[in-house]
Design an enzyme around this catalytic site. Structure first.
Site, PDB file in Angstrom:
ATOM      1  N   HIS A  18      31.435  42.331  44.259  1.00 26.38           N
ATOM      2  CA  HIS A  18      31.532  43.763  44.508  1.00 26.38           C
ATOM      3  C   HIS A  18      32.974  44.245  44.609  1.00 26.38           C
ATOM      4  O   HIS A  18      33.265  45.397  44.281  1.00 26.38           O
ATOM      5  CB  HIS A  18      30.712  44.114  45.747  1.00 26.38           C
ATOM      6  CG  HIS A  18      29.253  43.922  45.528  1.00 26.38           C
ATOM      7  ND1 HIS A  18      28.383  43.512  46.518  1.00 26.38           N
ATOM      8  CD2 HIS A  18      28.496  44.069  44.408  1.00 26.38           C
ATOM      9  CE1 HIS A  18      27.162  43.428  46.024  1.00 26.38           C
ATOM     10  NE2 HIS A  18      27.207  43.759  44.735  1.00 26.38           N
ATOM     11  N   HIS A  41      20.294  43.308  36.466  1.00 23.84           N
ATOM     12  CA  HIS A  41      19.519  42.635  37.520  1.00 23.84           C
ATOM     13  C   HIS A  41      19.851  43.325  38.840  1.00 23.84           C
ATOM     14  O   HIS A  41      20.598  42.800  39.669  1.00 23.84           O
ATOM     15  CB  HIS A  41      19.856  41.143  37.581  1.00 23.84           C
ATOM     16  CG  HIS A  41      19.497  40.387  36.341  1.00 23.84           C
ATOM     17  ND1 HIS A  41      20.237  40.450  35.183  1.00 23.84           N
ATOM     18  CD2 HIS A  41      18.472  39.533  36.069  1.00 23.84           C
ATOM     19  CE1 HIS A  41      19.688  39.678  34.251  1.00 23.84           C
ATOM     20  NE2 HIS A  41      18.619  39.100  34.775  1.00 23.84           N
ATOM     21  N   SER A  99      24.747  46.160  44.201  1.00 25.26           N
ATOM     22  CA  SER A  99      25.545  46.665  43.086  1.00 25.26           C
ATOM     23  C   SER A  99      25.157  48.070  42.640  1.00 25.26           C
ATOM     24  O   SER A  99      26.033  48.917  42.432  1.00 25.26           O
ATOM     25  CB  SER A  99      25.459  45.699  41.909  1.00 25.26           C
ATOM     26  OG  SER A  99      25.940  44.423  42.265  1.00 25.26           O
ATOM     27  N   GLU A 117      15.248  46.234  37.071  1.00 23.12           N
ATOM     28  CA  GLU A 117      14.744  45.219  38.004  1.00 23.12           C
ATOM     29  C   GLU A 117      13.326  44.849  37.594  1.00 23.12           C
ATOM     30  O   GLU A 117      12.461  45.713  37.469  1.00 23.12           O
ATOM     31  CB  GLU A 117      14.768  45.742  39.435  1.00 23.12           C
ATOM     32  CG  GLU A 117      14.187  44.778  40.452  1.00 23.12           C
ATOM     33  CD  GLU A 117      14.793  43.385  40.377  1.00 23.12           C
ATOM     34  OE1 GLU A 117      14.007  42.411  40.345  1.00 23.12           O
ATOM     35  OE2 GLU A 117      16.034  43.263  40.338  1.00 23.12           O
ATOM     36  N   GLY A 143      15.994  42.988  32.321  1.00 25.09           N
ATOM     37  CA  GLY A 143      17.311  43.536  32.032  1.00 25.09           C
ATOM     38  C   GLY A 143      17.884  43.075  30.710  1.00 25.09           C
ATOM     39  O   GLY A 143      18.656  43.808  30.078  1.00 25.09           O
ATOM     40  N   ASP A 168      23.999  40.039  36.322  1.00 23.65           N
ATOM     41  CA  ASP A 168      24.028  39.303  37.594  1.00 23.65           C
ATOM     42  C   ASP A 168      22.676  38.641  37.837  1.00 23.65           C
ATOM     43  O   ASP A 168      21.957  38.989  38.762  1.00 23.65           O
ATOM     44  CB  ASP A 168      24.384  40.290  38.718  1.00 23.65           C
ATOM     45  CG  ASP A 168      24.325  39.663  40.098  1.00 23.65           C
ATOM     46  OD1 ASP A 168      24.484  38.443  40.191  1.00 23.65           O
ATOM     47  OD2 ASP A 168      24.103  40.402  41.067  1.00 23.65           O
TER      48      ASP A 168
END
Length: 289
Positions: A18, A41, A99, A117, A143, A168
């Site tokens: 992050h 993700h 995120s 998601e 994703g 991610d």
């Protein structure tokens, strides 16, 4: 897929991811033109640090809770800490923004976010979180498939020339995940060459990542930058010794902005034998934006 990020929210890997993500978003905001973010993700967007799942592992204690109130920090770390604090009551740290929430907090009215998601429960939580934010579209879908469906980005008739793809995944089956990541990022760059791509990856033993790095070097990106934080030696038998961000087509001067953060995070979060890495896999001269 059984992975739930709530068990790991706010840990040292989240901190690195992050810090880098917000630095990249800030670089995009230096121009007035709108940008688009694809989070492949996304998770549920917000995690309760005192909740049952996060409390069971206590991983935030090795990450964000170690940094909160730590005093003077490098600018990109201080910016990250302000973003986390903005999602919490004054002088309290109860929730951790994931995120998509950090991206939405940073975005301007003209910017857009597509958050993907696959897990139904997490996707429903994400939809509830962003239900009243017209800048954010939540997609309950895979994703990787969304890369083909959503890029190059066009929303309400507006084409987005600039932006970021964040990849991610949970890496539950690593032998399968790394090739999927490389294929998805290749397609993203072929469909949207102007984009920056940021890939989070776990580090257990660095040498095992060499085949993945070779795949990244072969992708159609102008430059590839690695930023890693290991909180213990990479031969430790513990499950996650550190993590990294592979950044393809990084914003101008991003390496210089990240560089002071890595030793600071090593000092604050690392154990004996901790280390950092900031290295170009491939670097072409970057024109001033």
């Amino acid at each position: 897929m059984n992975y739930r990020h709530a068990f790991h929210a706010g840990n040292h890997a989240d901190v690195l991811k992050h810090v880098v993500l917000l630095a990249m978003l800030d670089a995009l905001m230096r121009k007035d033109a709108p940008f688009f973010v694809l989070d492949t993700h996304a998770g549920r967007g917000r995690y309760l640090l005192q909740g049952r799942q996060a409390g069971r592992t206590g991983e935030a204690g090795t990450g964000i809770l170690q940094l909160a109130g730590a005093g003077k920090a490098p600018p990109v770390v201080a910016r990250y800490l302000r973003a986390v604090a903005a999602d919490n009551p004054v002088d309290a740290l109860l929730a951790y923004p994931g995120s998509p929430l950090l991206a939405a907090q940073a975005m301007r009215p003209q910017d857009r976010l597509a958050a993907c998601e696959l897990q139904p429960e997490e996707a429903e939580a994400l939809k509830a979180l962003f239900g009243h934010d017209p800048r954010v579209a939540v997609h309950a879908r895979d994703g990787y498939d969304a890369v083909r469906a959503l890029l190059p980005p066009r929303v309400d008739g507006v084409r987005y020339a600039r932006g970021l793809v964040l990849v991610d995944p949970p890496y539950e089956a690593q032998d399968e995940e790394y090739p999927r990541v490389a294929r998805a990022v290749r397609e993203a760059l072929e469909r949207w060459p102007q984009a920056s791509c940021a890939i989070w990856y776990p580090v257990k033993q660095r040498r095992s990542l060499q085949p993945f790095f070779r795949k990244l070097e072969a992708l159609p990106a102008r430059s590839v930058l690695l930023a890693e934080l290991l909180v213990r030696p990479d031969d430790s038998p513990l499950r996650l010794n550190g993590s990294g961000m592979a950044i393809l087509n990084p914003p101008w001067k991003l390496d210089g902005e990240i560089a002071p953060a890595l030793p600071y995070l090593q000092q604050r979060l690392g154990e004996a034998g901790a280390s950092t890495r900031l290295e170009w896999l491939r670097r072409e001269a970057q024109a001033r934006p």
